[in-house]
Design an enzyme around this catalytic site. Structure first.
Site, PDB file in Angstrom:
ATOM      1  N   HIS A 130      -0.046  -1.104  11.290  1.00 52.82           N
ATOM      2  CA  HIS A 130       1.219  -0.522  11.742  1.00 52.82           C
ATOM      3  C   HIS A 130       1.070   0.994  11.716  1.00 52.82           C
ATOM      4  CE1 HIS A 130       2.429  -1.271   7.272  1.00 52.82           C
ATOM      5  NE2 HIS A 130       2.019  -0.037   7.370  1.00 52.82           N
ATOM      6  N   ASP A 184       4.033   1.923   1.172  1.00 59.28           N
ATOM      7  CA  ASP A 184       5.032   2.344   2.181  1.00 59.28           C
ATOM      8  C   ASP A 184       6.098   1.283   2.391  1.00 59.28           C
ATOM      9  OD1 ASP A 184       3.121   1.586   5.240  1.00 59.28           O
ATOM     10  OD2 ASP A 184       3.818   0.340   3.578  1.00 59.28           O
ATOM     11  N   HIS A 234      -3.639   1.032  20.307  1.00 60.54           N
ATOM     12  CA  HIS A 234      -2.222   0.623  20.254  1.00 60.54           C
ATOM     13  C   HIS A 234      -1.478   1.397  19.166  1.00 60.54           C
ATOM     14  CE1 HIS A 234       1.129  -2.454  20.263  1.00 60.54           C
ATOM     15  NE2 HIS A 234       1.249  -1.996  19.017  1.00 60.54           N
ATOM     16  N   HIS A 282       0.828  -1.213   0.000  1.00 58.91           N
ATOM     17  CA  HIS A 282       0.000   0.000   0.000  1.00 58.91           C
ATOM     18  C   HIS A 282       0.858   1.257   0.000  1.00 58.91           C
ATOM     19  CE1 HIS A 282       0.613  -1.346   4.133  1.00 58.91           C
ATOM     20  NE2 HIS A 282       0.630  -0.077   4.481  1.00 58.91           N
ATOM     21  N   HIS A 323      -1.893   2.727   9.595  1.00 53.22           N
ATOM     22  CA  HIS A 323      -2.494   1.935   8.517  1.00 53.22           C
ATOM     23  C   HIS A 323      -3.066   0.656   9.101  1.00 53.22           C
ATOM     24  CE1 HIS A 323       0.867   3.852   5.805  1.00 53.22           C
ATOM     25  NE2 HIS A 323      -0.062   4.731   6.154  1.00 53.22           N
ATOM     26  N   HIS A 361       7.191  -0.608  21.280  1.00 55.78           N
ATOM     27  CA  HIS A 361       6.526  -1.722  21.957  1.00 55.78           C
ATOM     28  C   HIS A 361       6.993  -1.883  23.402  1.00 55.78           C
ATOM     29  CE1 HIS A 361       5.185  -3.618  17.950  1.00 55.78           C
ATOM     30  NE2 HIS A 361       4.212  -2.938  18.525  1.00 55.78           N
TER      31      HIS A 361
END
Lengths: 377, 82
Positions: A84, A71, A119, A69, A97, A129
């Site tokens: 992400h 990236d 998140h 898409h 996304h 993370h």
């Protein structure tokens, strides 16, 4: 918790976001509401505020896509990688996304959009993370709590506050326990500490805005009703800055950050939000605190910190000779006004849990009342 | 350090694990060469690094509890640098 290498963060506290496209799995309103709730998770523990753009470039661009898409991080079909996002910064940085090969849902089945969005938006704000299994920023998805009972872990709060600090407002105490203090579903109308974000009339009714809610008082029903703002106006933000009714235009103008919306009855007018600078504010003004329109004079007063501007509703222009100091023309009224209301020939200035009745003829404060006196408390 | 079948090249999940480690733990692409050398243990170290991050026992093996977590849906952002 961890932050991205170099700990990139936004250098401003008011951020914009735009939902560029939608998943066919859910109604648009549900996606809007899930994203707004996910942003509020972070808004409640930081000084950050968010407003939504319906076009153009926003700080956080939210989109759904499958496979490659654009990236260089293609999605991988159903399962494994769900979404992400990129750390704070210009252009695609900050963007989030979502893999539309997942089945996006609002509940425990499939993949819960609110939980994943909360998140990913943590990444958009600068969190990397966490290895804490109970943290929102733990990389592996698990539907552990019903979104309505969702709470950030202390690890998440420590992480985001290491970047932006705690929520500044004096009446909010950052809870040092294992999770953010449970927020009451609706604010208690007779809480003596109750303050308002904005107050306005609407065709003879009175609207008092607070967080995501507003109380509505009409002439024929003195008992006020409480509603979600989104129940009447889904596209409006919450945690408003100001609102006023321009009687000659039969419209209520709603302000948040550097944007404002026009509402007529239940309808948000097309072409909004607009920038407050289109009203004639200088670029230095990033938000307004309160606004009220004088029905007879057809003049609107905008209050910003210790100053105020006057707007000519007939000519749609800011009057010359402004801003002026609030204390010079409204003696006894303090700066940082929360909201203003005109009723019975008086102006009512709201400051936290107090309001000051100001007589414009005598140019003096005649009464001090509790802010929630309009709610029959 | 002989690869006691922990991650021997023909381990049924090795290909999946290799992709996972590359995608989320910045593992090099040339894992093939690594397997040819007798005493190489970078892949064991990488699995242990992942197990540590995800709160698993650091066996360095693709045991069932490790595979369980790796097969779960997750965020696409890597756990380690890159």
């Amino acid at each position: 918790f961890t932050t991205f290498p170099g700990s990139p963060k936004w250098r401003k506290n008011h951020l914009t976001y735009r939902i560029v496209d939608y998943t066919p799995d859910l109604p648009k309103e549900s996606v809007d509401s899930a994203i707004e709730k996910a942003l509020k998770v972070w808004e409640e523990v930081t000084p950050l505020t968010f407003s939504r753009l319906s076009e153009g470039e926003a700080d956080i661009m939210i989109s759904f896509a499958v496979g490659e898409h654009g990236d260089f991080y293609p999605f991988d079909g159903p399962g494994q990688s769900l979404a992400h996002a990129y750390p704070p910064g210009p252009g695609f940085y900050g963007d989030a996304h979502f893999d539309d090969d997942e089945k996006w849902t609002l509940g425990p089945s499939g993949t819960n959009l609110f939980l994943v969005a909360a998140h990913e938006l943590g990444h958009s704000l600068g969190l990397f993370h966490s290895s804490n299994k109970g943290a929102l920023m733990y990389p592996v998805y698990r539907f552990s709590t019903n979104p309505t009972q969702f709470r950030l872990s202390q690890d998440d709060i420590d992480g985001i506050q290491s970047l932006y600090g705690p929520r500044p407002s004096p009446d909010t105490i950052v809870v040092p326990l294992s999770s953010v203090a449970p927020r009451p579903e609706t604010p208690a109308k007779c809480d003596p500490a109750l303050s308002f974000d904005a107050v306005s009339t609407l065709r003879g009714e009175l609207l008092l805005f607070k967080d995501r809610y507003f109380w509505r008082r009409s002439r024929w029903n003195s008992e006020p009703e409480v509603h979600l703002i989104s129940a009447f106006w889904p596209s409006l933000p919450s945690y408003l800055d100001a609102a006023y009714e321009a009687h000659s235009k039969d419209s209520v103008f709603i302000f948040k950050g550097s944007q404002f919306w026009a509402v007529r009855g239940n309808e948000v007018q097309a072409g909004y939000p607009k920038s407050i600078h289109s009203l004639g504010f200088p670029p230095s003004v990033r938000k307004i605190d309160a606004a009220v329109s004088d029905k007879q004079k057809k003049k609107t007063y905008f209050f910003v910190e210790d100053k105020y501007w006057r707007f000519n509703e007939k000519r749609n222009l800011m009057d010359k000779g402004f801003p002026r100091l609030i204390k010079d023309d409204f003696p006894g009224v303090k700066s940082q006004v929360d909201a203003v209301l005109q009723a019975f020939g008086f102006f009512y200035f709201f400051h936290g849990s107090s309001q000051f009745e100001f007589d414009p003829n005598a140019r003096t404060v005649t009464h001090t009342l509790k802010s929630n006196s309009w709610l029959m408390c | 350090y002989p690869l006691h079948g922990a991650v021997s090249k023909d381990h049924p999940s090795m290909e999946f694990a290799q992709q996972y480690l590359e995608k989320y733990y910045n593992f090099e692409k040339n894992v093939e060469q690594v397997f040819r050398r007798k005493n190489s243990s970078p892949v064991v170290k990488k699995i242990q690094e992942m197990q540590k991050f995800l709160g698993l026992e650091m066996t360095g093996k693709l045991d069932s509890s490790t595979m369980d977590v790796m097969l779960k849906p997750r965020c696409g952002v890597p756990d380690v640098g890159g």
